[in-house]
Design a protein around this motif. Structure first.
Motif, PDB file in Angstrom:
ATOM      1  N   LYS A  78      -3.062 -48.184 -35.154  1.00  0.00           N
ATOM      2  CA  LYS A  78      -3.424 -46.881 -34.576  1.00  0.00           C
ATOM      3  C   LYS A  78      -2.550 -46.532 -33.378  1.00  0.00           C
ATOM      4  O   LYS A  78      -2.070 -45.412 -33.240  1.00  0.00           O
ATOM      5  CB  LYS A  78      -4.887 -46.904 -34.120  1.00  0.00           C
ATOM      6  CG  LYS A  78      -5.827 -46.770 -35.273  1.00  0.00           C
ATOM      7  CD  LYS A  78      -7.224 -46.379 -34.814  1.00  0.00           C
ATOM      8  CE  LYS A  78      -8.073 -46.162 -36.045  1.00  0.00           C
ATOM      9  NZ  LYS A  78      -9.012 -45.075 -35.922  1.00  0.00           N
ATOM     10  N   GLU A  79      -2.362 -47.502 -32.505  1.00  0.00           N
ATOM     11  CA  GLU A  79      -1.569 -47.236 -31.308  1.00  0.00           C
ATOM     12  C   GLU A  79      -0.112 -46.954 -31.671  1.00  0.00           C
ATOM     13  O   GLU A  79       0.563 -46.183 -30.990  1.00  0.00           O
ATOM     14  CB  GLU A  79      -1.654 -48.419 -30.336  1.00  0.00           C
ATOM     15  CG  GLU A  79      -3.030 -48.616 -29.708  1.00  0.00           C
ATOM     16  CD  GLU A  79      -4.064 -49.211 -30.645  1.00  0.00           C
ATOM     17  OE1 GLU A  79      -3.665 -49.975 -31.560  1.00  0.00           O
ATOM     18  OE2 GLU A  79      -5.254 -48.915 -30.488  1.00  0.00           O
ATOM     19  N   LEU A 118      -2.926 -35.434 -32.122  1.00  0.00           N
ATOM     20  CA  LEU A 118      -1.482 -35.338 -31.845  1.00  0.00           C
ATOM     21  C   LEU A 118      -0.732 -34.722 -33.017  1.00  0.00           C
ATOM     22  O   LEU A 118       0.191 -33.921 -32.842  1.00  0.00           O
ATOM     23  CB  LEU A 118      -0.910 -36.717 -31.526  1.00  0.00           C
ATOM     24  CG  LEU A 118      -1.432 -37.364 -30.239  1.00  0.00           C
ATOM     25  CD1 LEU A 118      -0.907 -38.787 -30.109  1.00  0.00           C
ATOM     26  CD2 LEU A 118      -1.010 -36.557 -29.010  1.00  0.00           C
ATOM     27  N   PRO A 178      -7.361 -40.046 -32.148  1.00  0.00           N
ATOM     28  CA  PRO A 178      -6.282 -39.520 -31.308  1.00  0.00           C
ATOM     29  C   PRO A 178      -5.073 -39.050 -32.114  1.00  0.00           C
ATOM     30  O   PRO A 178      -4.471 -38.030 -31.800  1.00  0.00           O
ATOM     31  CB  PRO A 178      -5.919 -40.704 -30.418  1.00  0.00           C
ATOM     32  CG  PRO A 178      -7.184 -41.483 -30.312  1.00  0.00           C
ATOM     33  CD  PRO A 178      -7.884 -41.311 -31.638  1.00  0.00           C
ATOM     34  N   VAL A 179      -4.740 -39.804 -33.168  1.00  0.00           N
ATOM     35  CA  VAL A 179      -3.519 -39.458 -33.889  1.00  0.00           C
ATOM     36  C   VAL A 179      -3.678 -38.123 -34.634  1.00  0.00           C
ATOM     37  O   VAL A 179      -2.715 -37.359 -34.765  1.00  0.00           O
ATOM     38  CB  VAL A 179      -3.051 -40.621 -34.797  1.00  0.00           C
ATOM     39  CG1 VAL A 179      -3.808 -40.660 -36.099  1.00  0.00           C
ATOM     40  CG2 VAL A 179      -1.552 -40.526 -35.056  1.00  0.00           C
ATOM     41  N   VAL A 187       0.051 -43.355 -32.709  1.00  0.00           N
ATOM     42  CA  VAL A 187      -0.070 -42.494 -31.527  1.00  0.00           C
ATOM     43  C   VAL A 187       1.265 -42.491 -30.759  1.00  0.00           C
ATOM     44  O   VAL A 187       1.751 -41.441 -30.340  1.00  0.00           O
ATOM     45  CB  VAL A 187      -1.235 -42.952 -30.610  1.00  0.00           C
ATOM     46  CG1 VAL A 187      -1.164 -42.285 -29.244  1.00  0.00           C
ATOM     47  CG2 VAL A 187      -2.575 -42.642 -31.275  1.00  0.00           C
ATOM     48  N   VAL A 204      -6.773 -38.443 -24.827  1.00  0.00           N
ATOM     49  CA  VAL A 204      -5.616 -37.727 -25.388  1.00  0.00           C
ATOM     50  C   VAL A 204      -5.173 -36.615 -24.422  1.00  0.00           C
ATOM     51  O   VAL A 204      -3.981 -36.332 -24.309  1.00  0.00           O
ATOM     52  CB  VAL A 204      -5.916 -37.191 -26.802  1.00  0.00           C
ATOM     53  CG1 VAL A 204      -4.762 -36.357 -27.330  1.00  0.00           C
ATOM     54  CG2 VAL A 204      -6.186 -38.361 -27.751  1.00  0.00           C
ATOM     55  N   SER A 256       3.861 -40.447 -32.646  1.00  0.00           N
ATOM     56  CA  SER A 256       3.580 -39.025 -32.502  1.00  0.00           C
ATOM     57  C   SER A 256       3.956 -38.550 -31.095  1.00  0.00           C
ATOM     58  O   SER A 256       4.598 -37.503 -30.933  1.00  0.00           O
ATOM     59  CB  SER A 256       2.087 -38.795 -32.777  1.00  0.00           C
ATOM     60  OG  SER A 256       1.834 -37.452 -33.017  1.00  0.00           O
TER      61      SER A 256
END
Ligand code: SF4
Ligand code: SF4
Lengths: 157, 222
Positions: free
Chosen positions: B40-41, A53, A49-50, B44, A89, B47
């Motif tokens: 990871k979260e 983004l 996911p990152v 996210v 996402v 971002s």
């Protein structure tokens, strides 16, 4: 900026299908929009996911992940994992107001060169309709090239 | 583990809206495992916040750090510099982590990114379920290892209510009736006699009302 808008699109492509299909498209001399930048992944299941983004943070107007046909993943279920992550996402992009439509998942096989070109056109058309990403607009309003977002620190986990 | 879930982004964004320098702090324990506040979260979240603020034309600097455990002061020491530089700390730990951060960084505004839900475990990949109500006086030895306090919707201690339907609970039809589970398990193990004595009302003084509870181990103190 919407005038003469040339989208920037990042295509995270699995080595075993989409990336090979891009080669096939090339050797068939098929044209596809220059808007699409291909990034090779060892499997679509590698997508995180990152990463999706970050592509938007760096000014992408659209992003897609291209993996093997369902049932044909080289690593059994990587493309199904990717599909679920992309869906999550997309929901997050809706939540933060960027719009989930800017992100998509596609499936194709390594021999589908024409389909690769078609997907690139499809996504470019969609992003053209959506217009430039507000992030990219801000970056260029500040006179910065995409890829230099200063607020971002640190490496990917 | 303690199971938590991210608050809606709109809610998180409003908590940090007035600030330009944000430190997002993750935790390497429970919230990493339940995929709510690990490394990871945290990335996210960072971002997503930058994108939201970038879109509004109010760019923000987001630093990130994930510590081994937010619920133990010594693990927070390495955060000192980053905390000093930040205007607000967004904790992605459980409610305990948020409070330990607030205690250590008395001069910083600390806010939670997660809603802390329950003490539970992994039912299957991607599904977490509550298992313990932290009552302070465990009765699992009487109920075949199935907690009546948290798994029975009415926390009944002496058998099912009248609403147990075909093994499912009347309050949540898709949930198994805890007392059906208890009965089936004790029967299978030949321990049904455990159900004969009537249990007295539970002593809730060991549970959460009455201020924070403590466990003290003299041998572990410095
Ligand atoms: S009886 Fe109390 S301590 Fe034991 S599992 Fe249930 S809530 Fe937790
Ligand atoms: S049906 Fe079973 S689980 Fe539900 S409230 Fe009644 S006894 Fe408890």
């Amino acid at each position: 900026m919407a005038e003469g808008f040339e989208p920037k699109i990042v295509a995270f492509s699995c080595y075993y299908c989409a990336y090979a299909a891009a080669d096939v498209a090339g050797s068939m001399r098929l044209e596809y929009p220059a808007a699409v930048r291909v990034v090779e992944l060892p499997c679509s299941g590698k997508i995180d996911p990152v990463l999706l983004l970050r592509a938007f943070e760096e000014g992408a107007d659209g992003v897609y992940v291209a993996g093997c046909l369902e049932g044909d993943c080289h690593f059994q279920r990587g493309n199904l994992r990717a599909k679920k992550r992309v869906a999550r996402v997309k929901a997050l992009l809706d939540e933060i107001g960027l719009g989930g439509d800017r992100l998509e998942m596609f499936n194709l096989s390594g021999s589908m060169g024409p389909r690769f070109a078609e997907i690139a056109r499809e996504m470019t058309e969609r992003v053209r309709r959506l217009g430039p990403s507000p992030i990219r607009e801000r970056l260029s309003a500040r006179g910065e090239a995409a890829g230099t977002n200063p607020g971002r620190e640190g490496d990917l986990p | 583990m303690i199971v938590a879930e991210r608050k809606p982004m709109e809610a998180v964004a409003s908590l940090v809206a007035p600030y330009e320098r944000i430190l997002v702090v993750g935790c390497g324990e429970c919230v990493t495992v339940c995929m709510a506040g690990g490394e990871k979260e945290v990335e996210v979240m960072a971002s997503a916040l930058r994108l939201m603020r970038g879109k509004e034309g109010r760019p923000v600097t987001v630093e990130t750090e994930t510590v081994q455990r937010q619920c133990e002061p010594e693990y927070l020491v390495p955060l000192d510099k980053k905390a000093e530089a930040a205007e607000v700390i967004l904790s992605m730990g459980c409610g305990v982590g948020v409070q330990f951060l607030a205690e250590r960084f008395a001069q910083r505004w600390v806010v939670p990114a997660l809603d802390t839900k329950f003490a539970g475990g992994v039912r299957e990949a991607g599904v977490w379920e509550e298992r313990c109500g932290l009552c302070g006086d465990c009765v699992l030895h009487l109920t075949g290892g199935i907690c009546p306090v948290i798994r029975c919707s009415k926390s009944l201690l002496n058998g099912p209510c009248g609403g147990s339907h075909g093994g499912n609970c009347e309050i949540k039809r898709e949930t198994r009736c805890a007392w059906q589970l208890i009965y089936d398990r004790l029967k299978g193990l030949g321990r049904l006699e455990l159900l004969t004595p009537v249990l007295p009302p539970k002593d809730w003084s060991t549970a959460r009302d009455g201020g924070p509870r403590q466990v003290v181990r003299e041998d572990a103190r410095l």
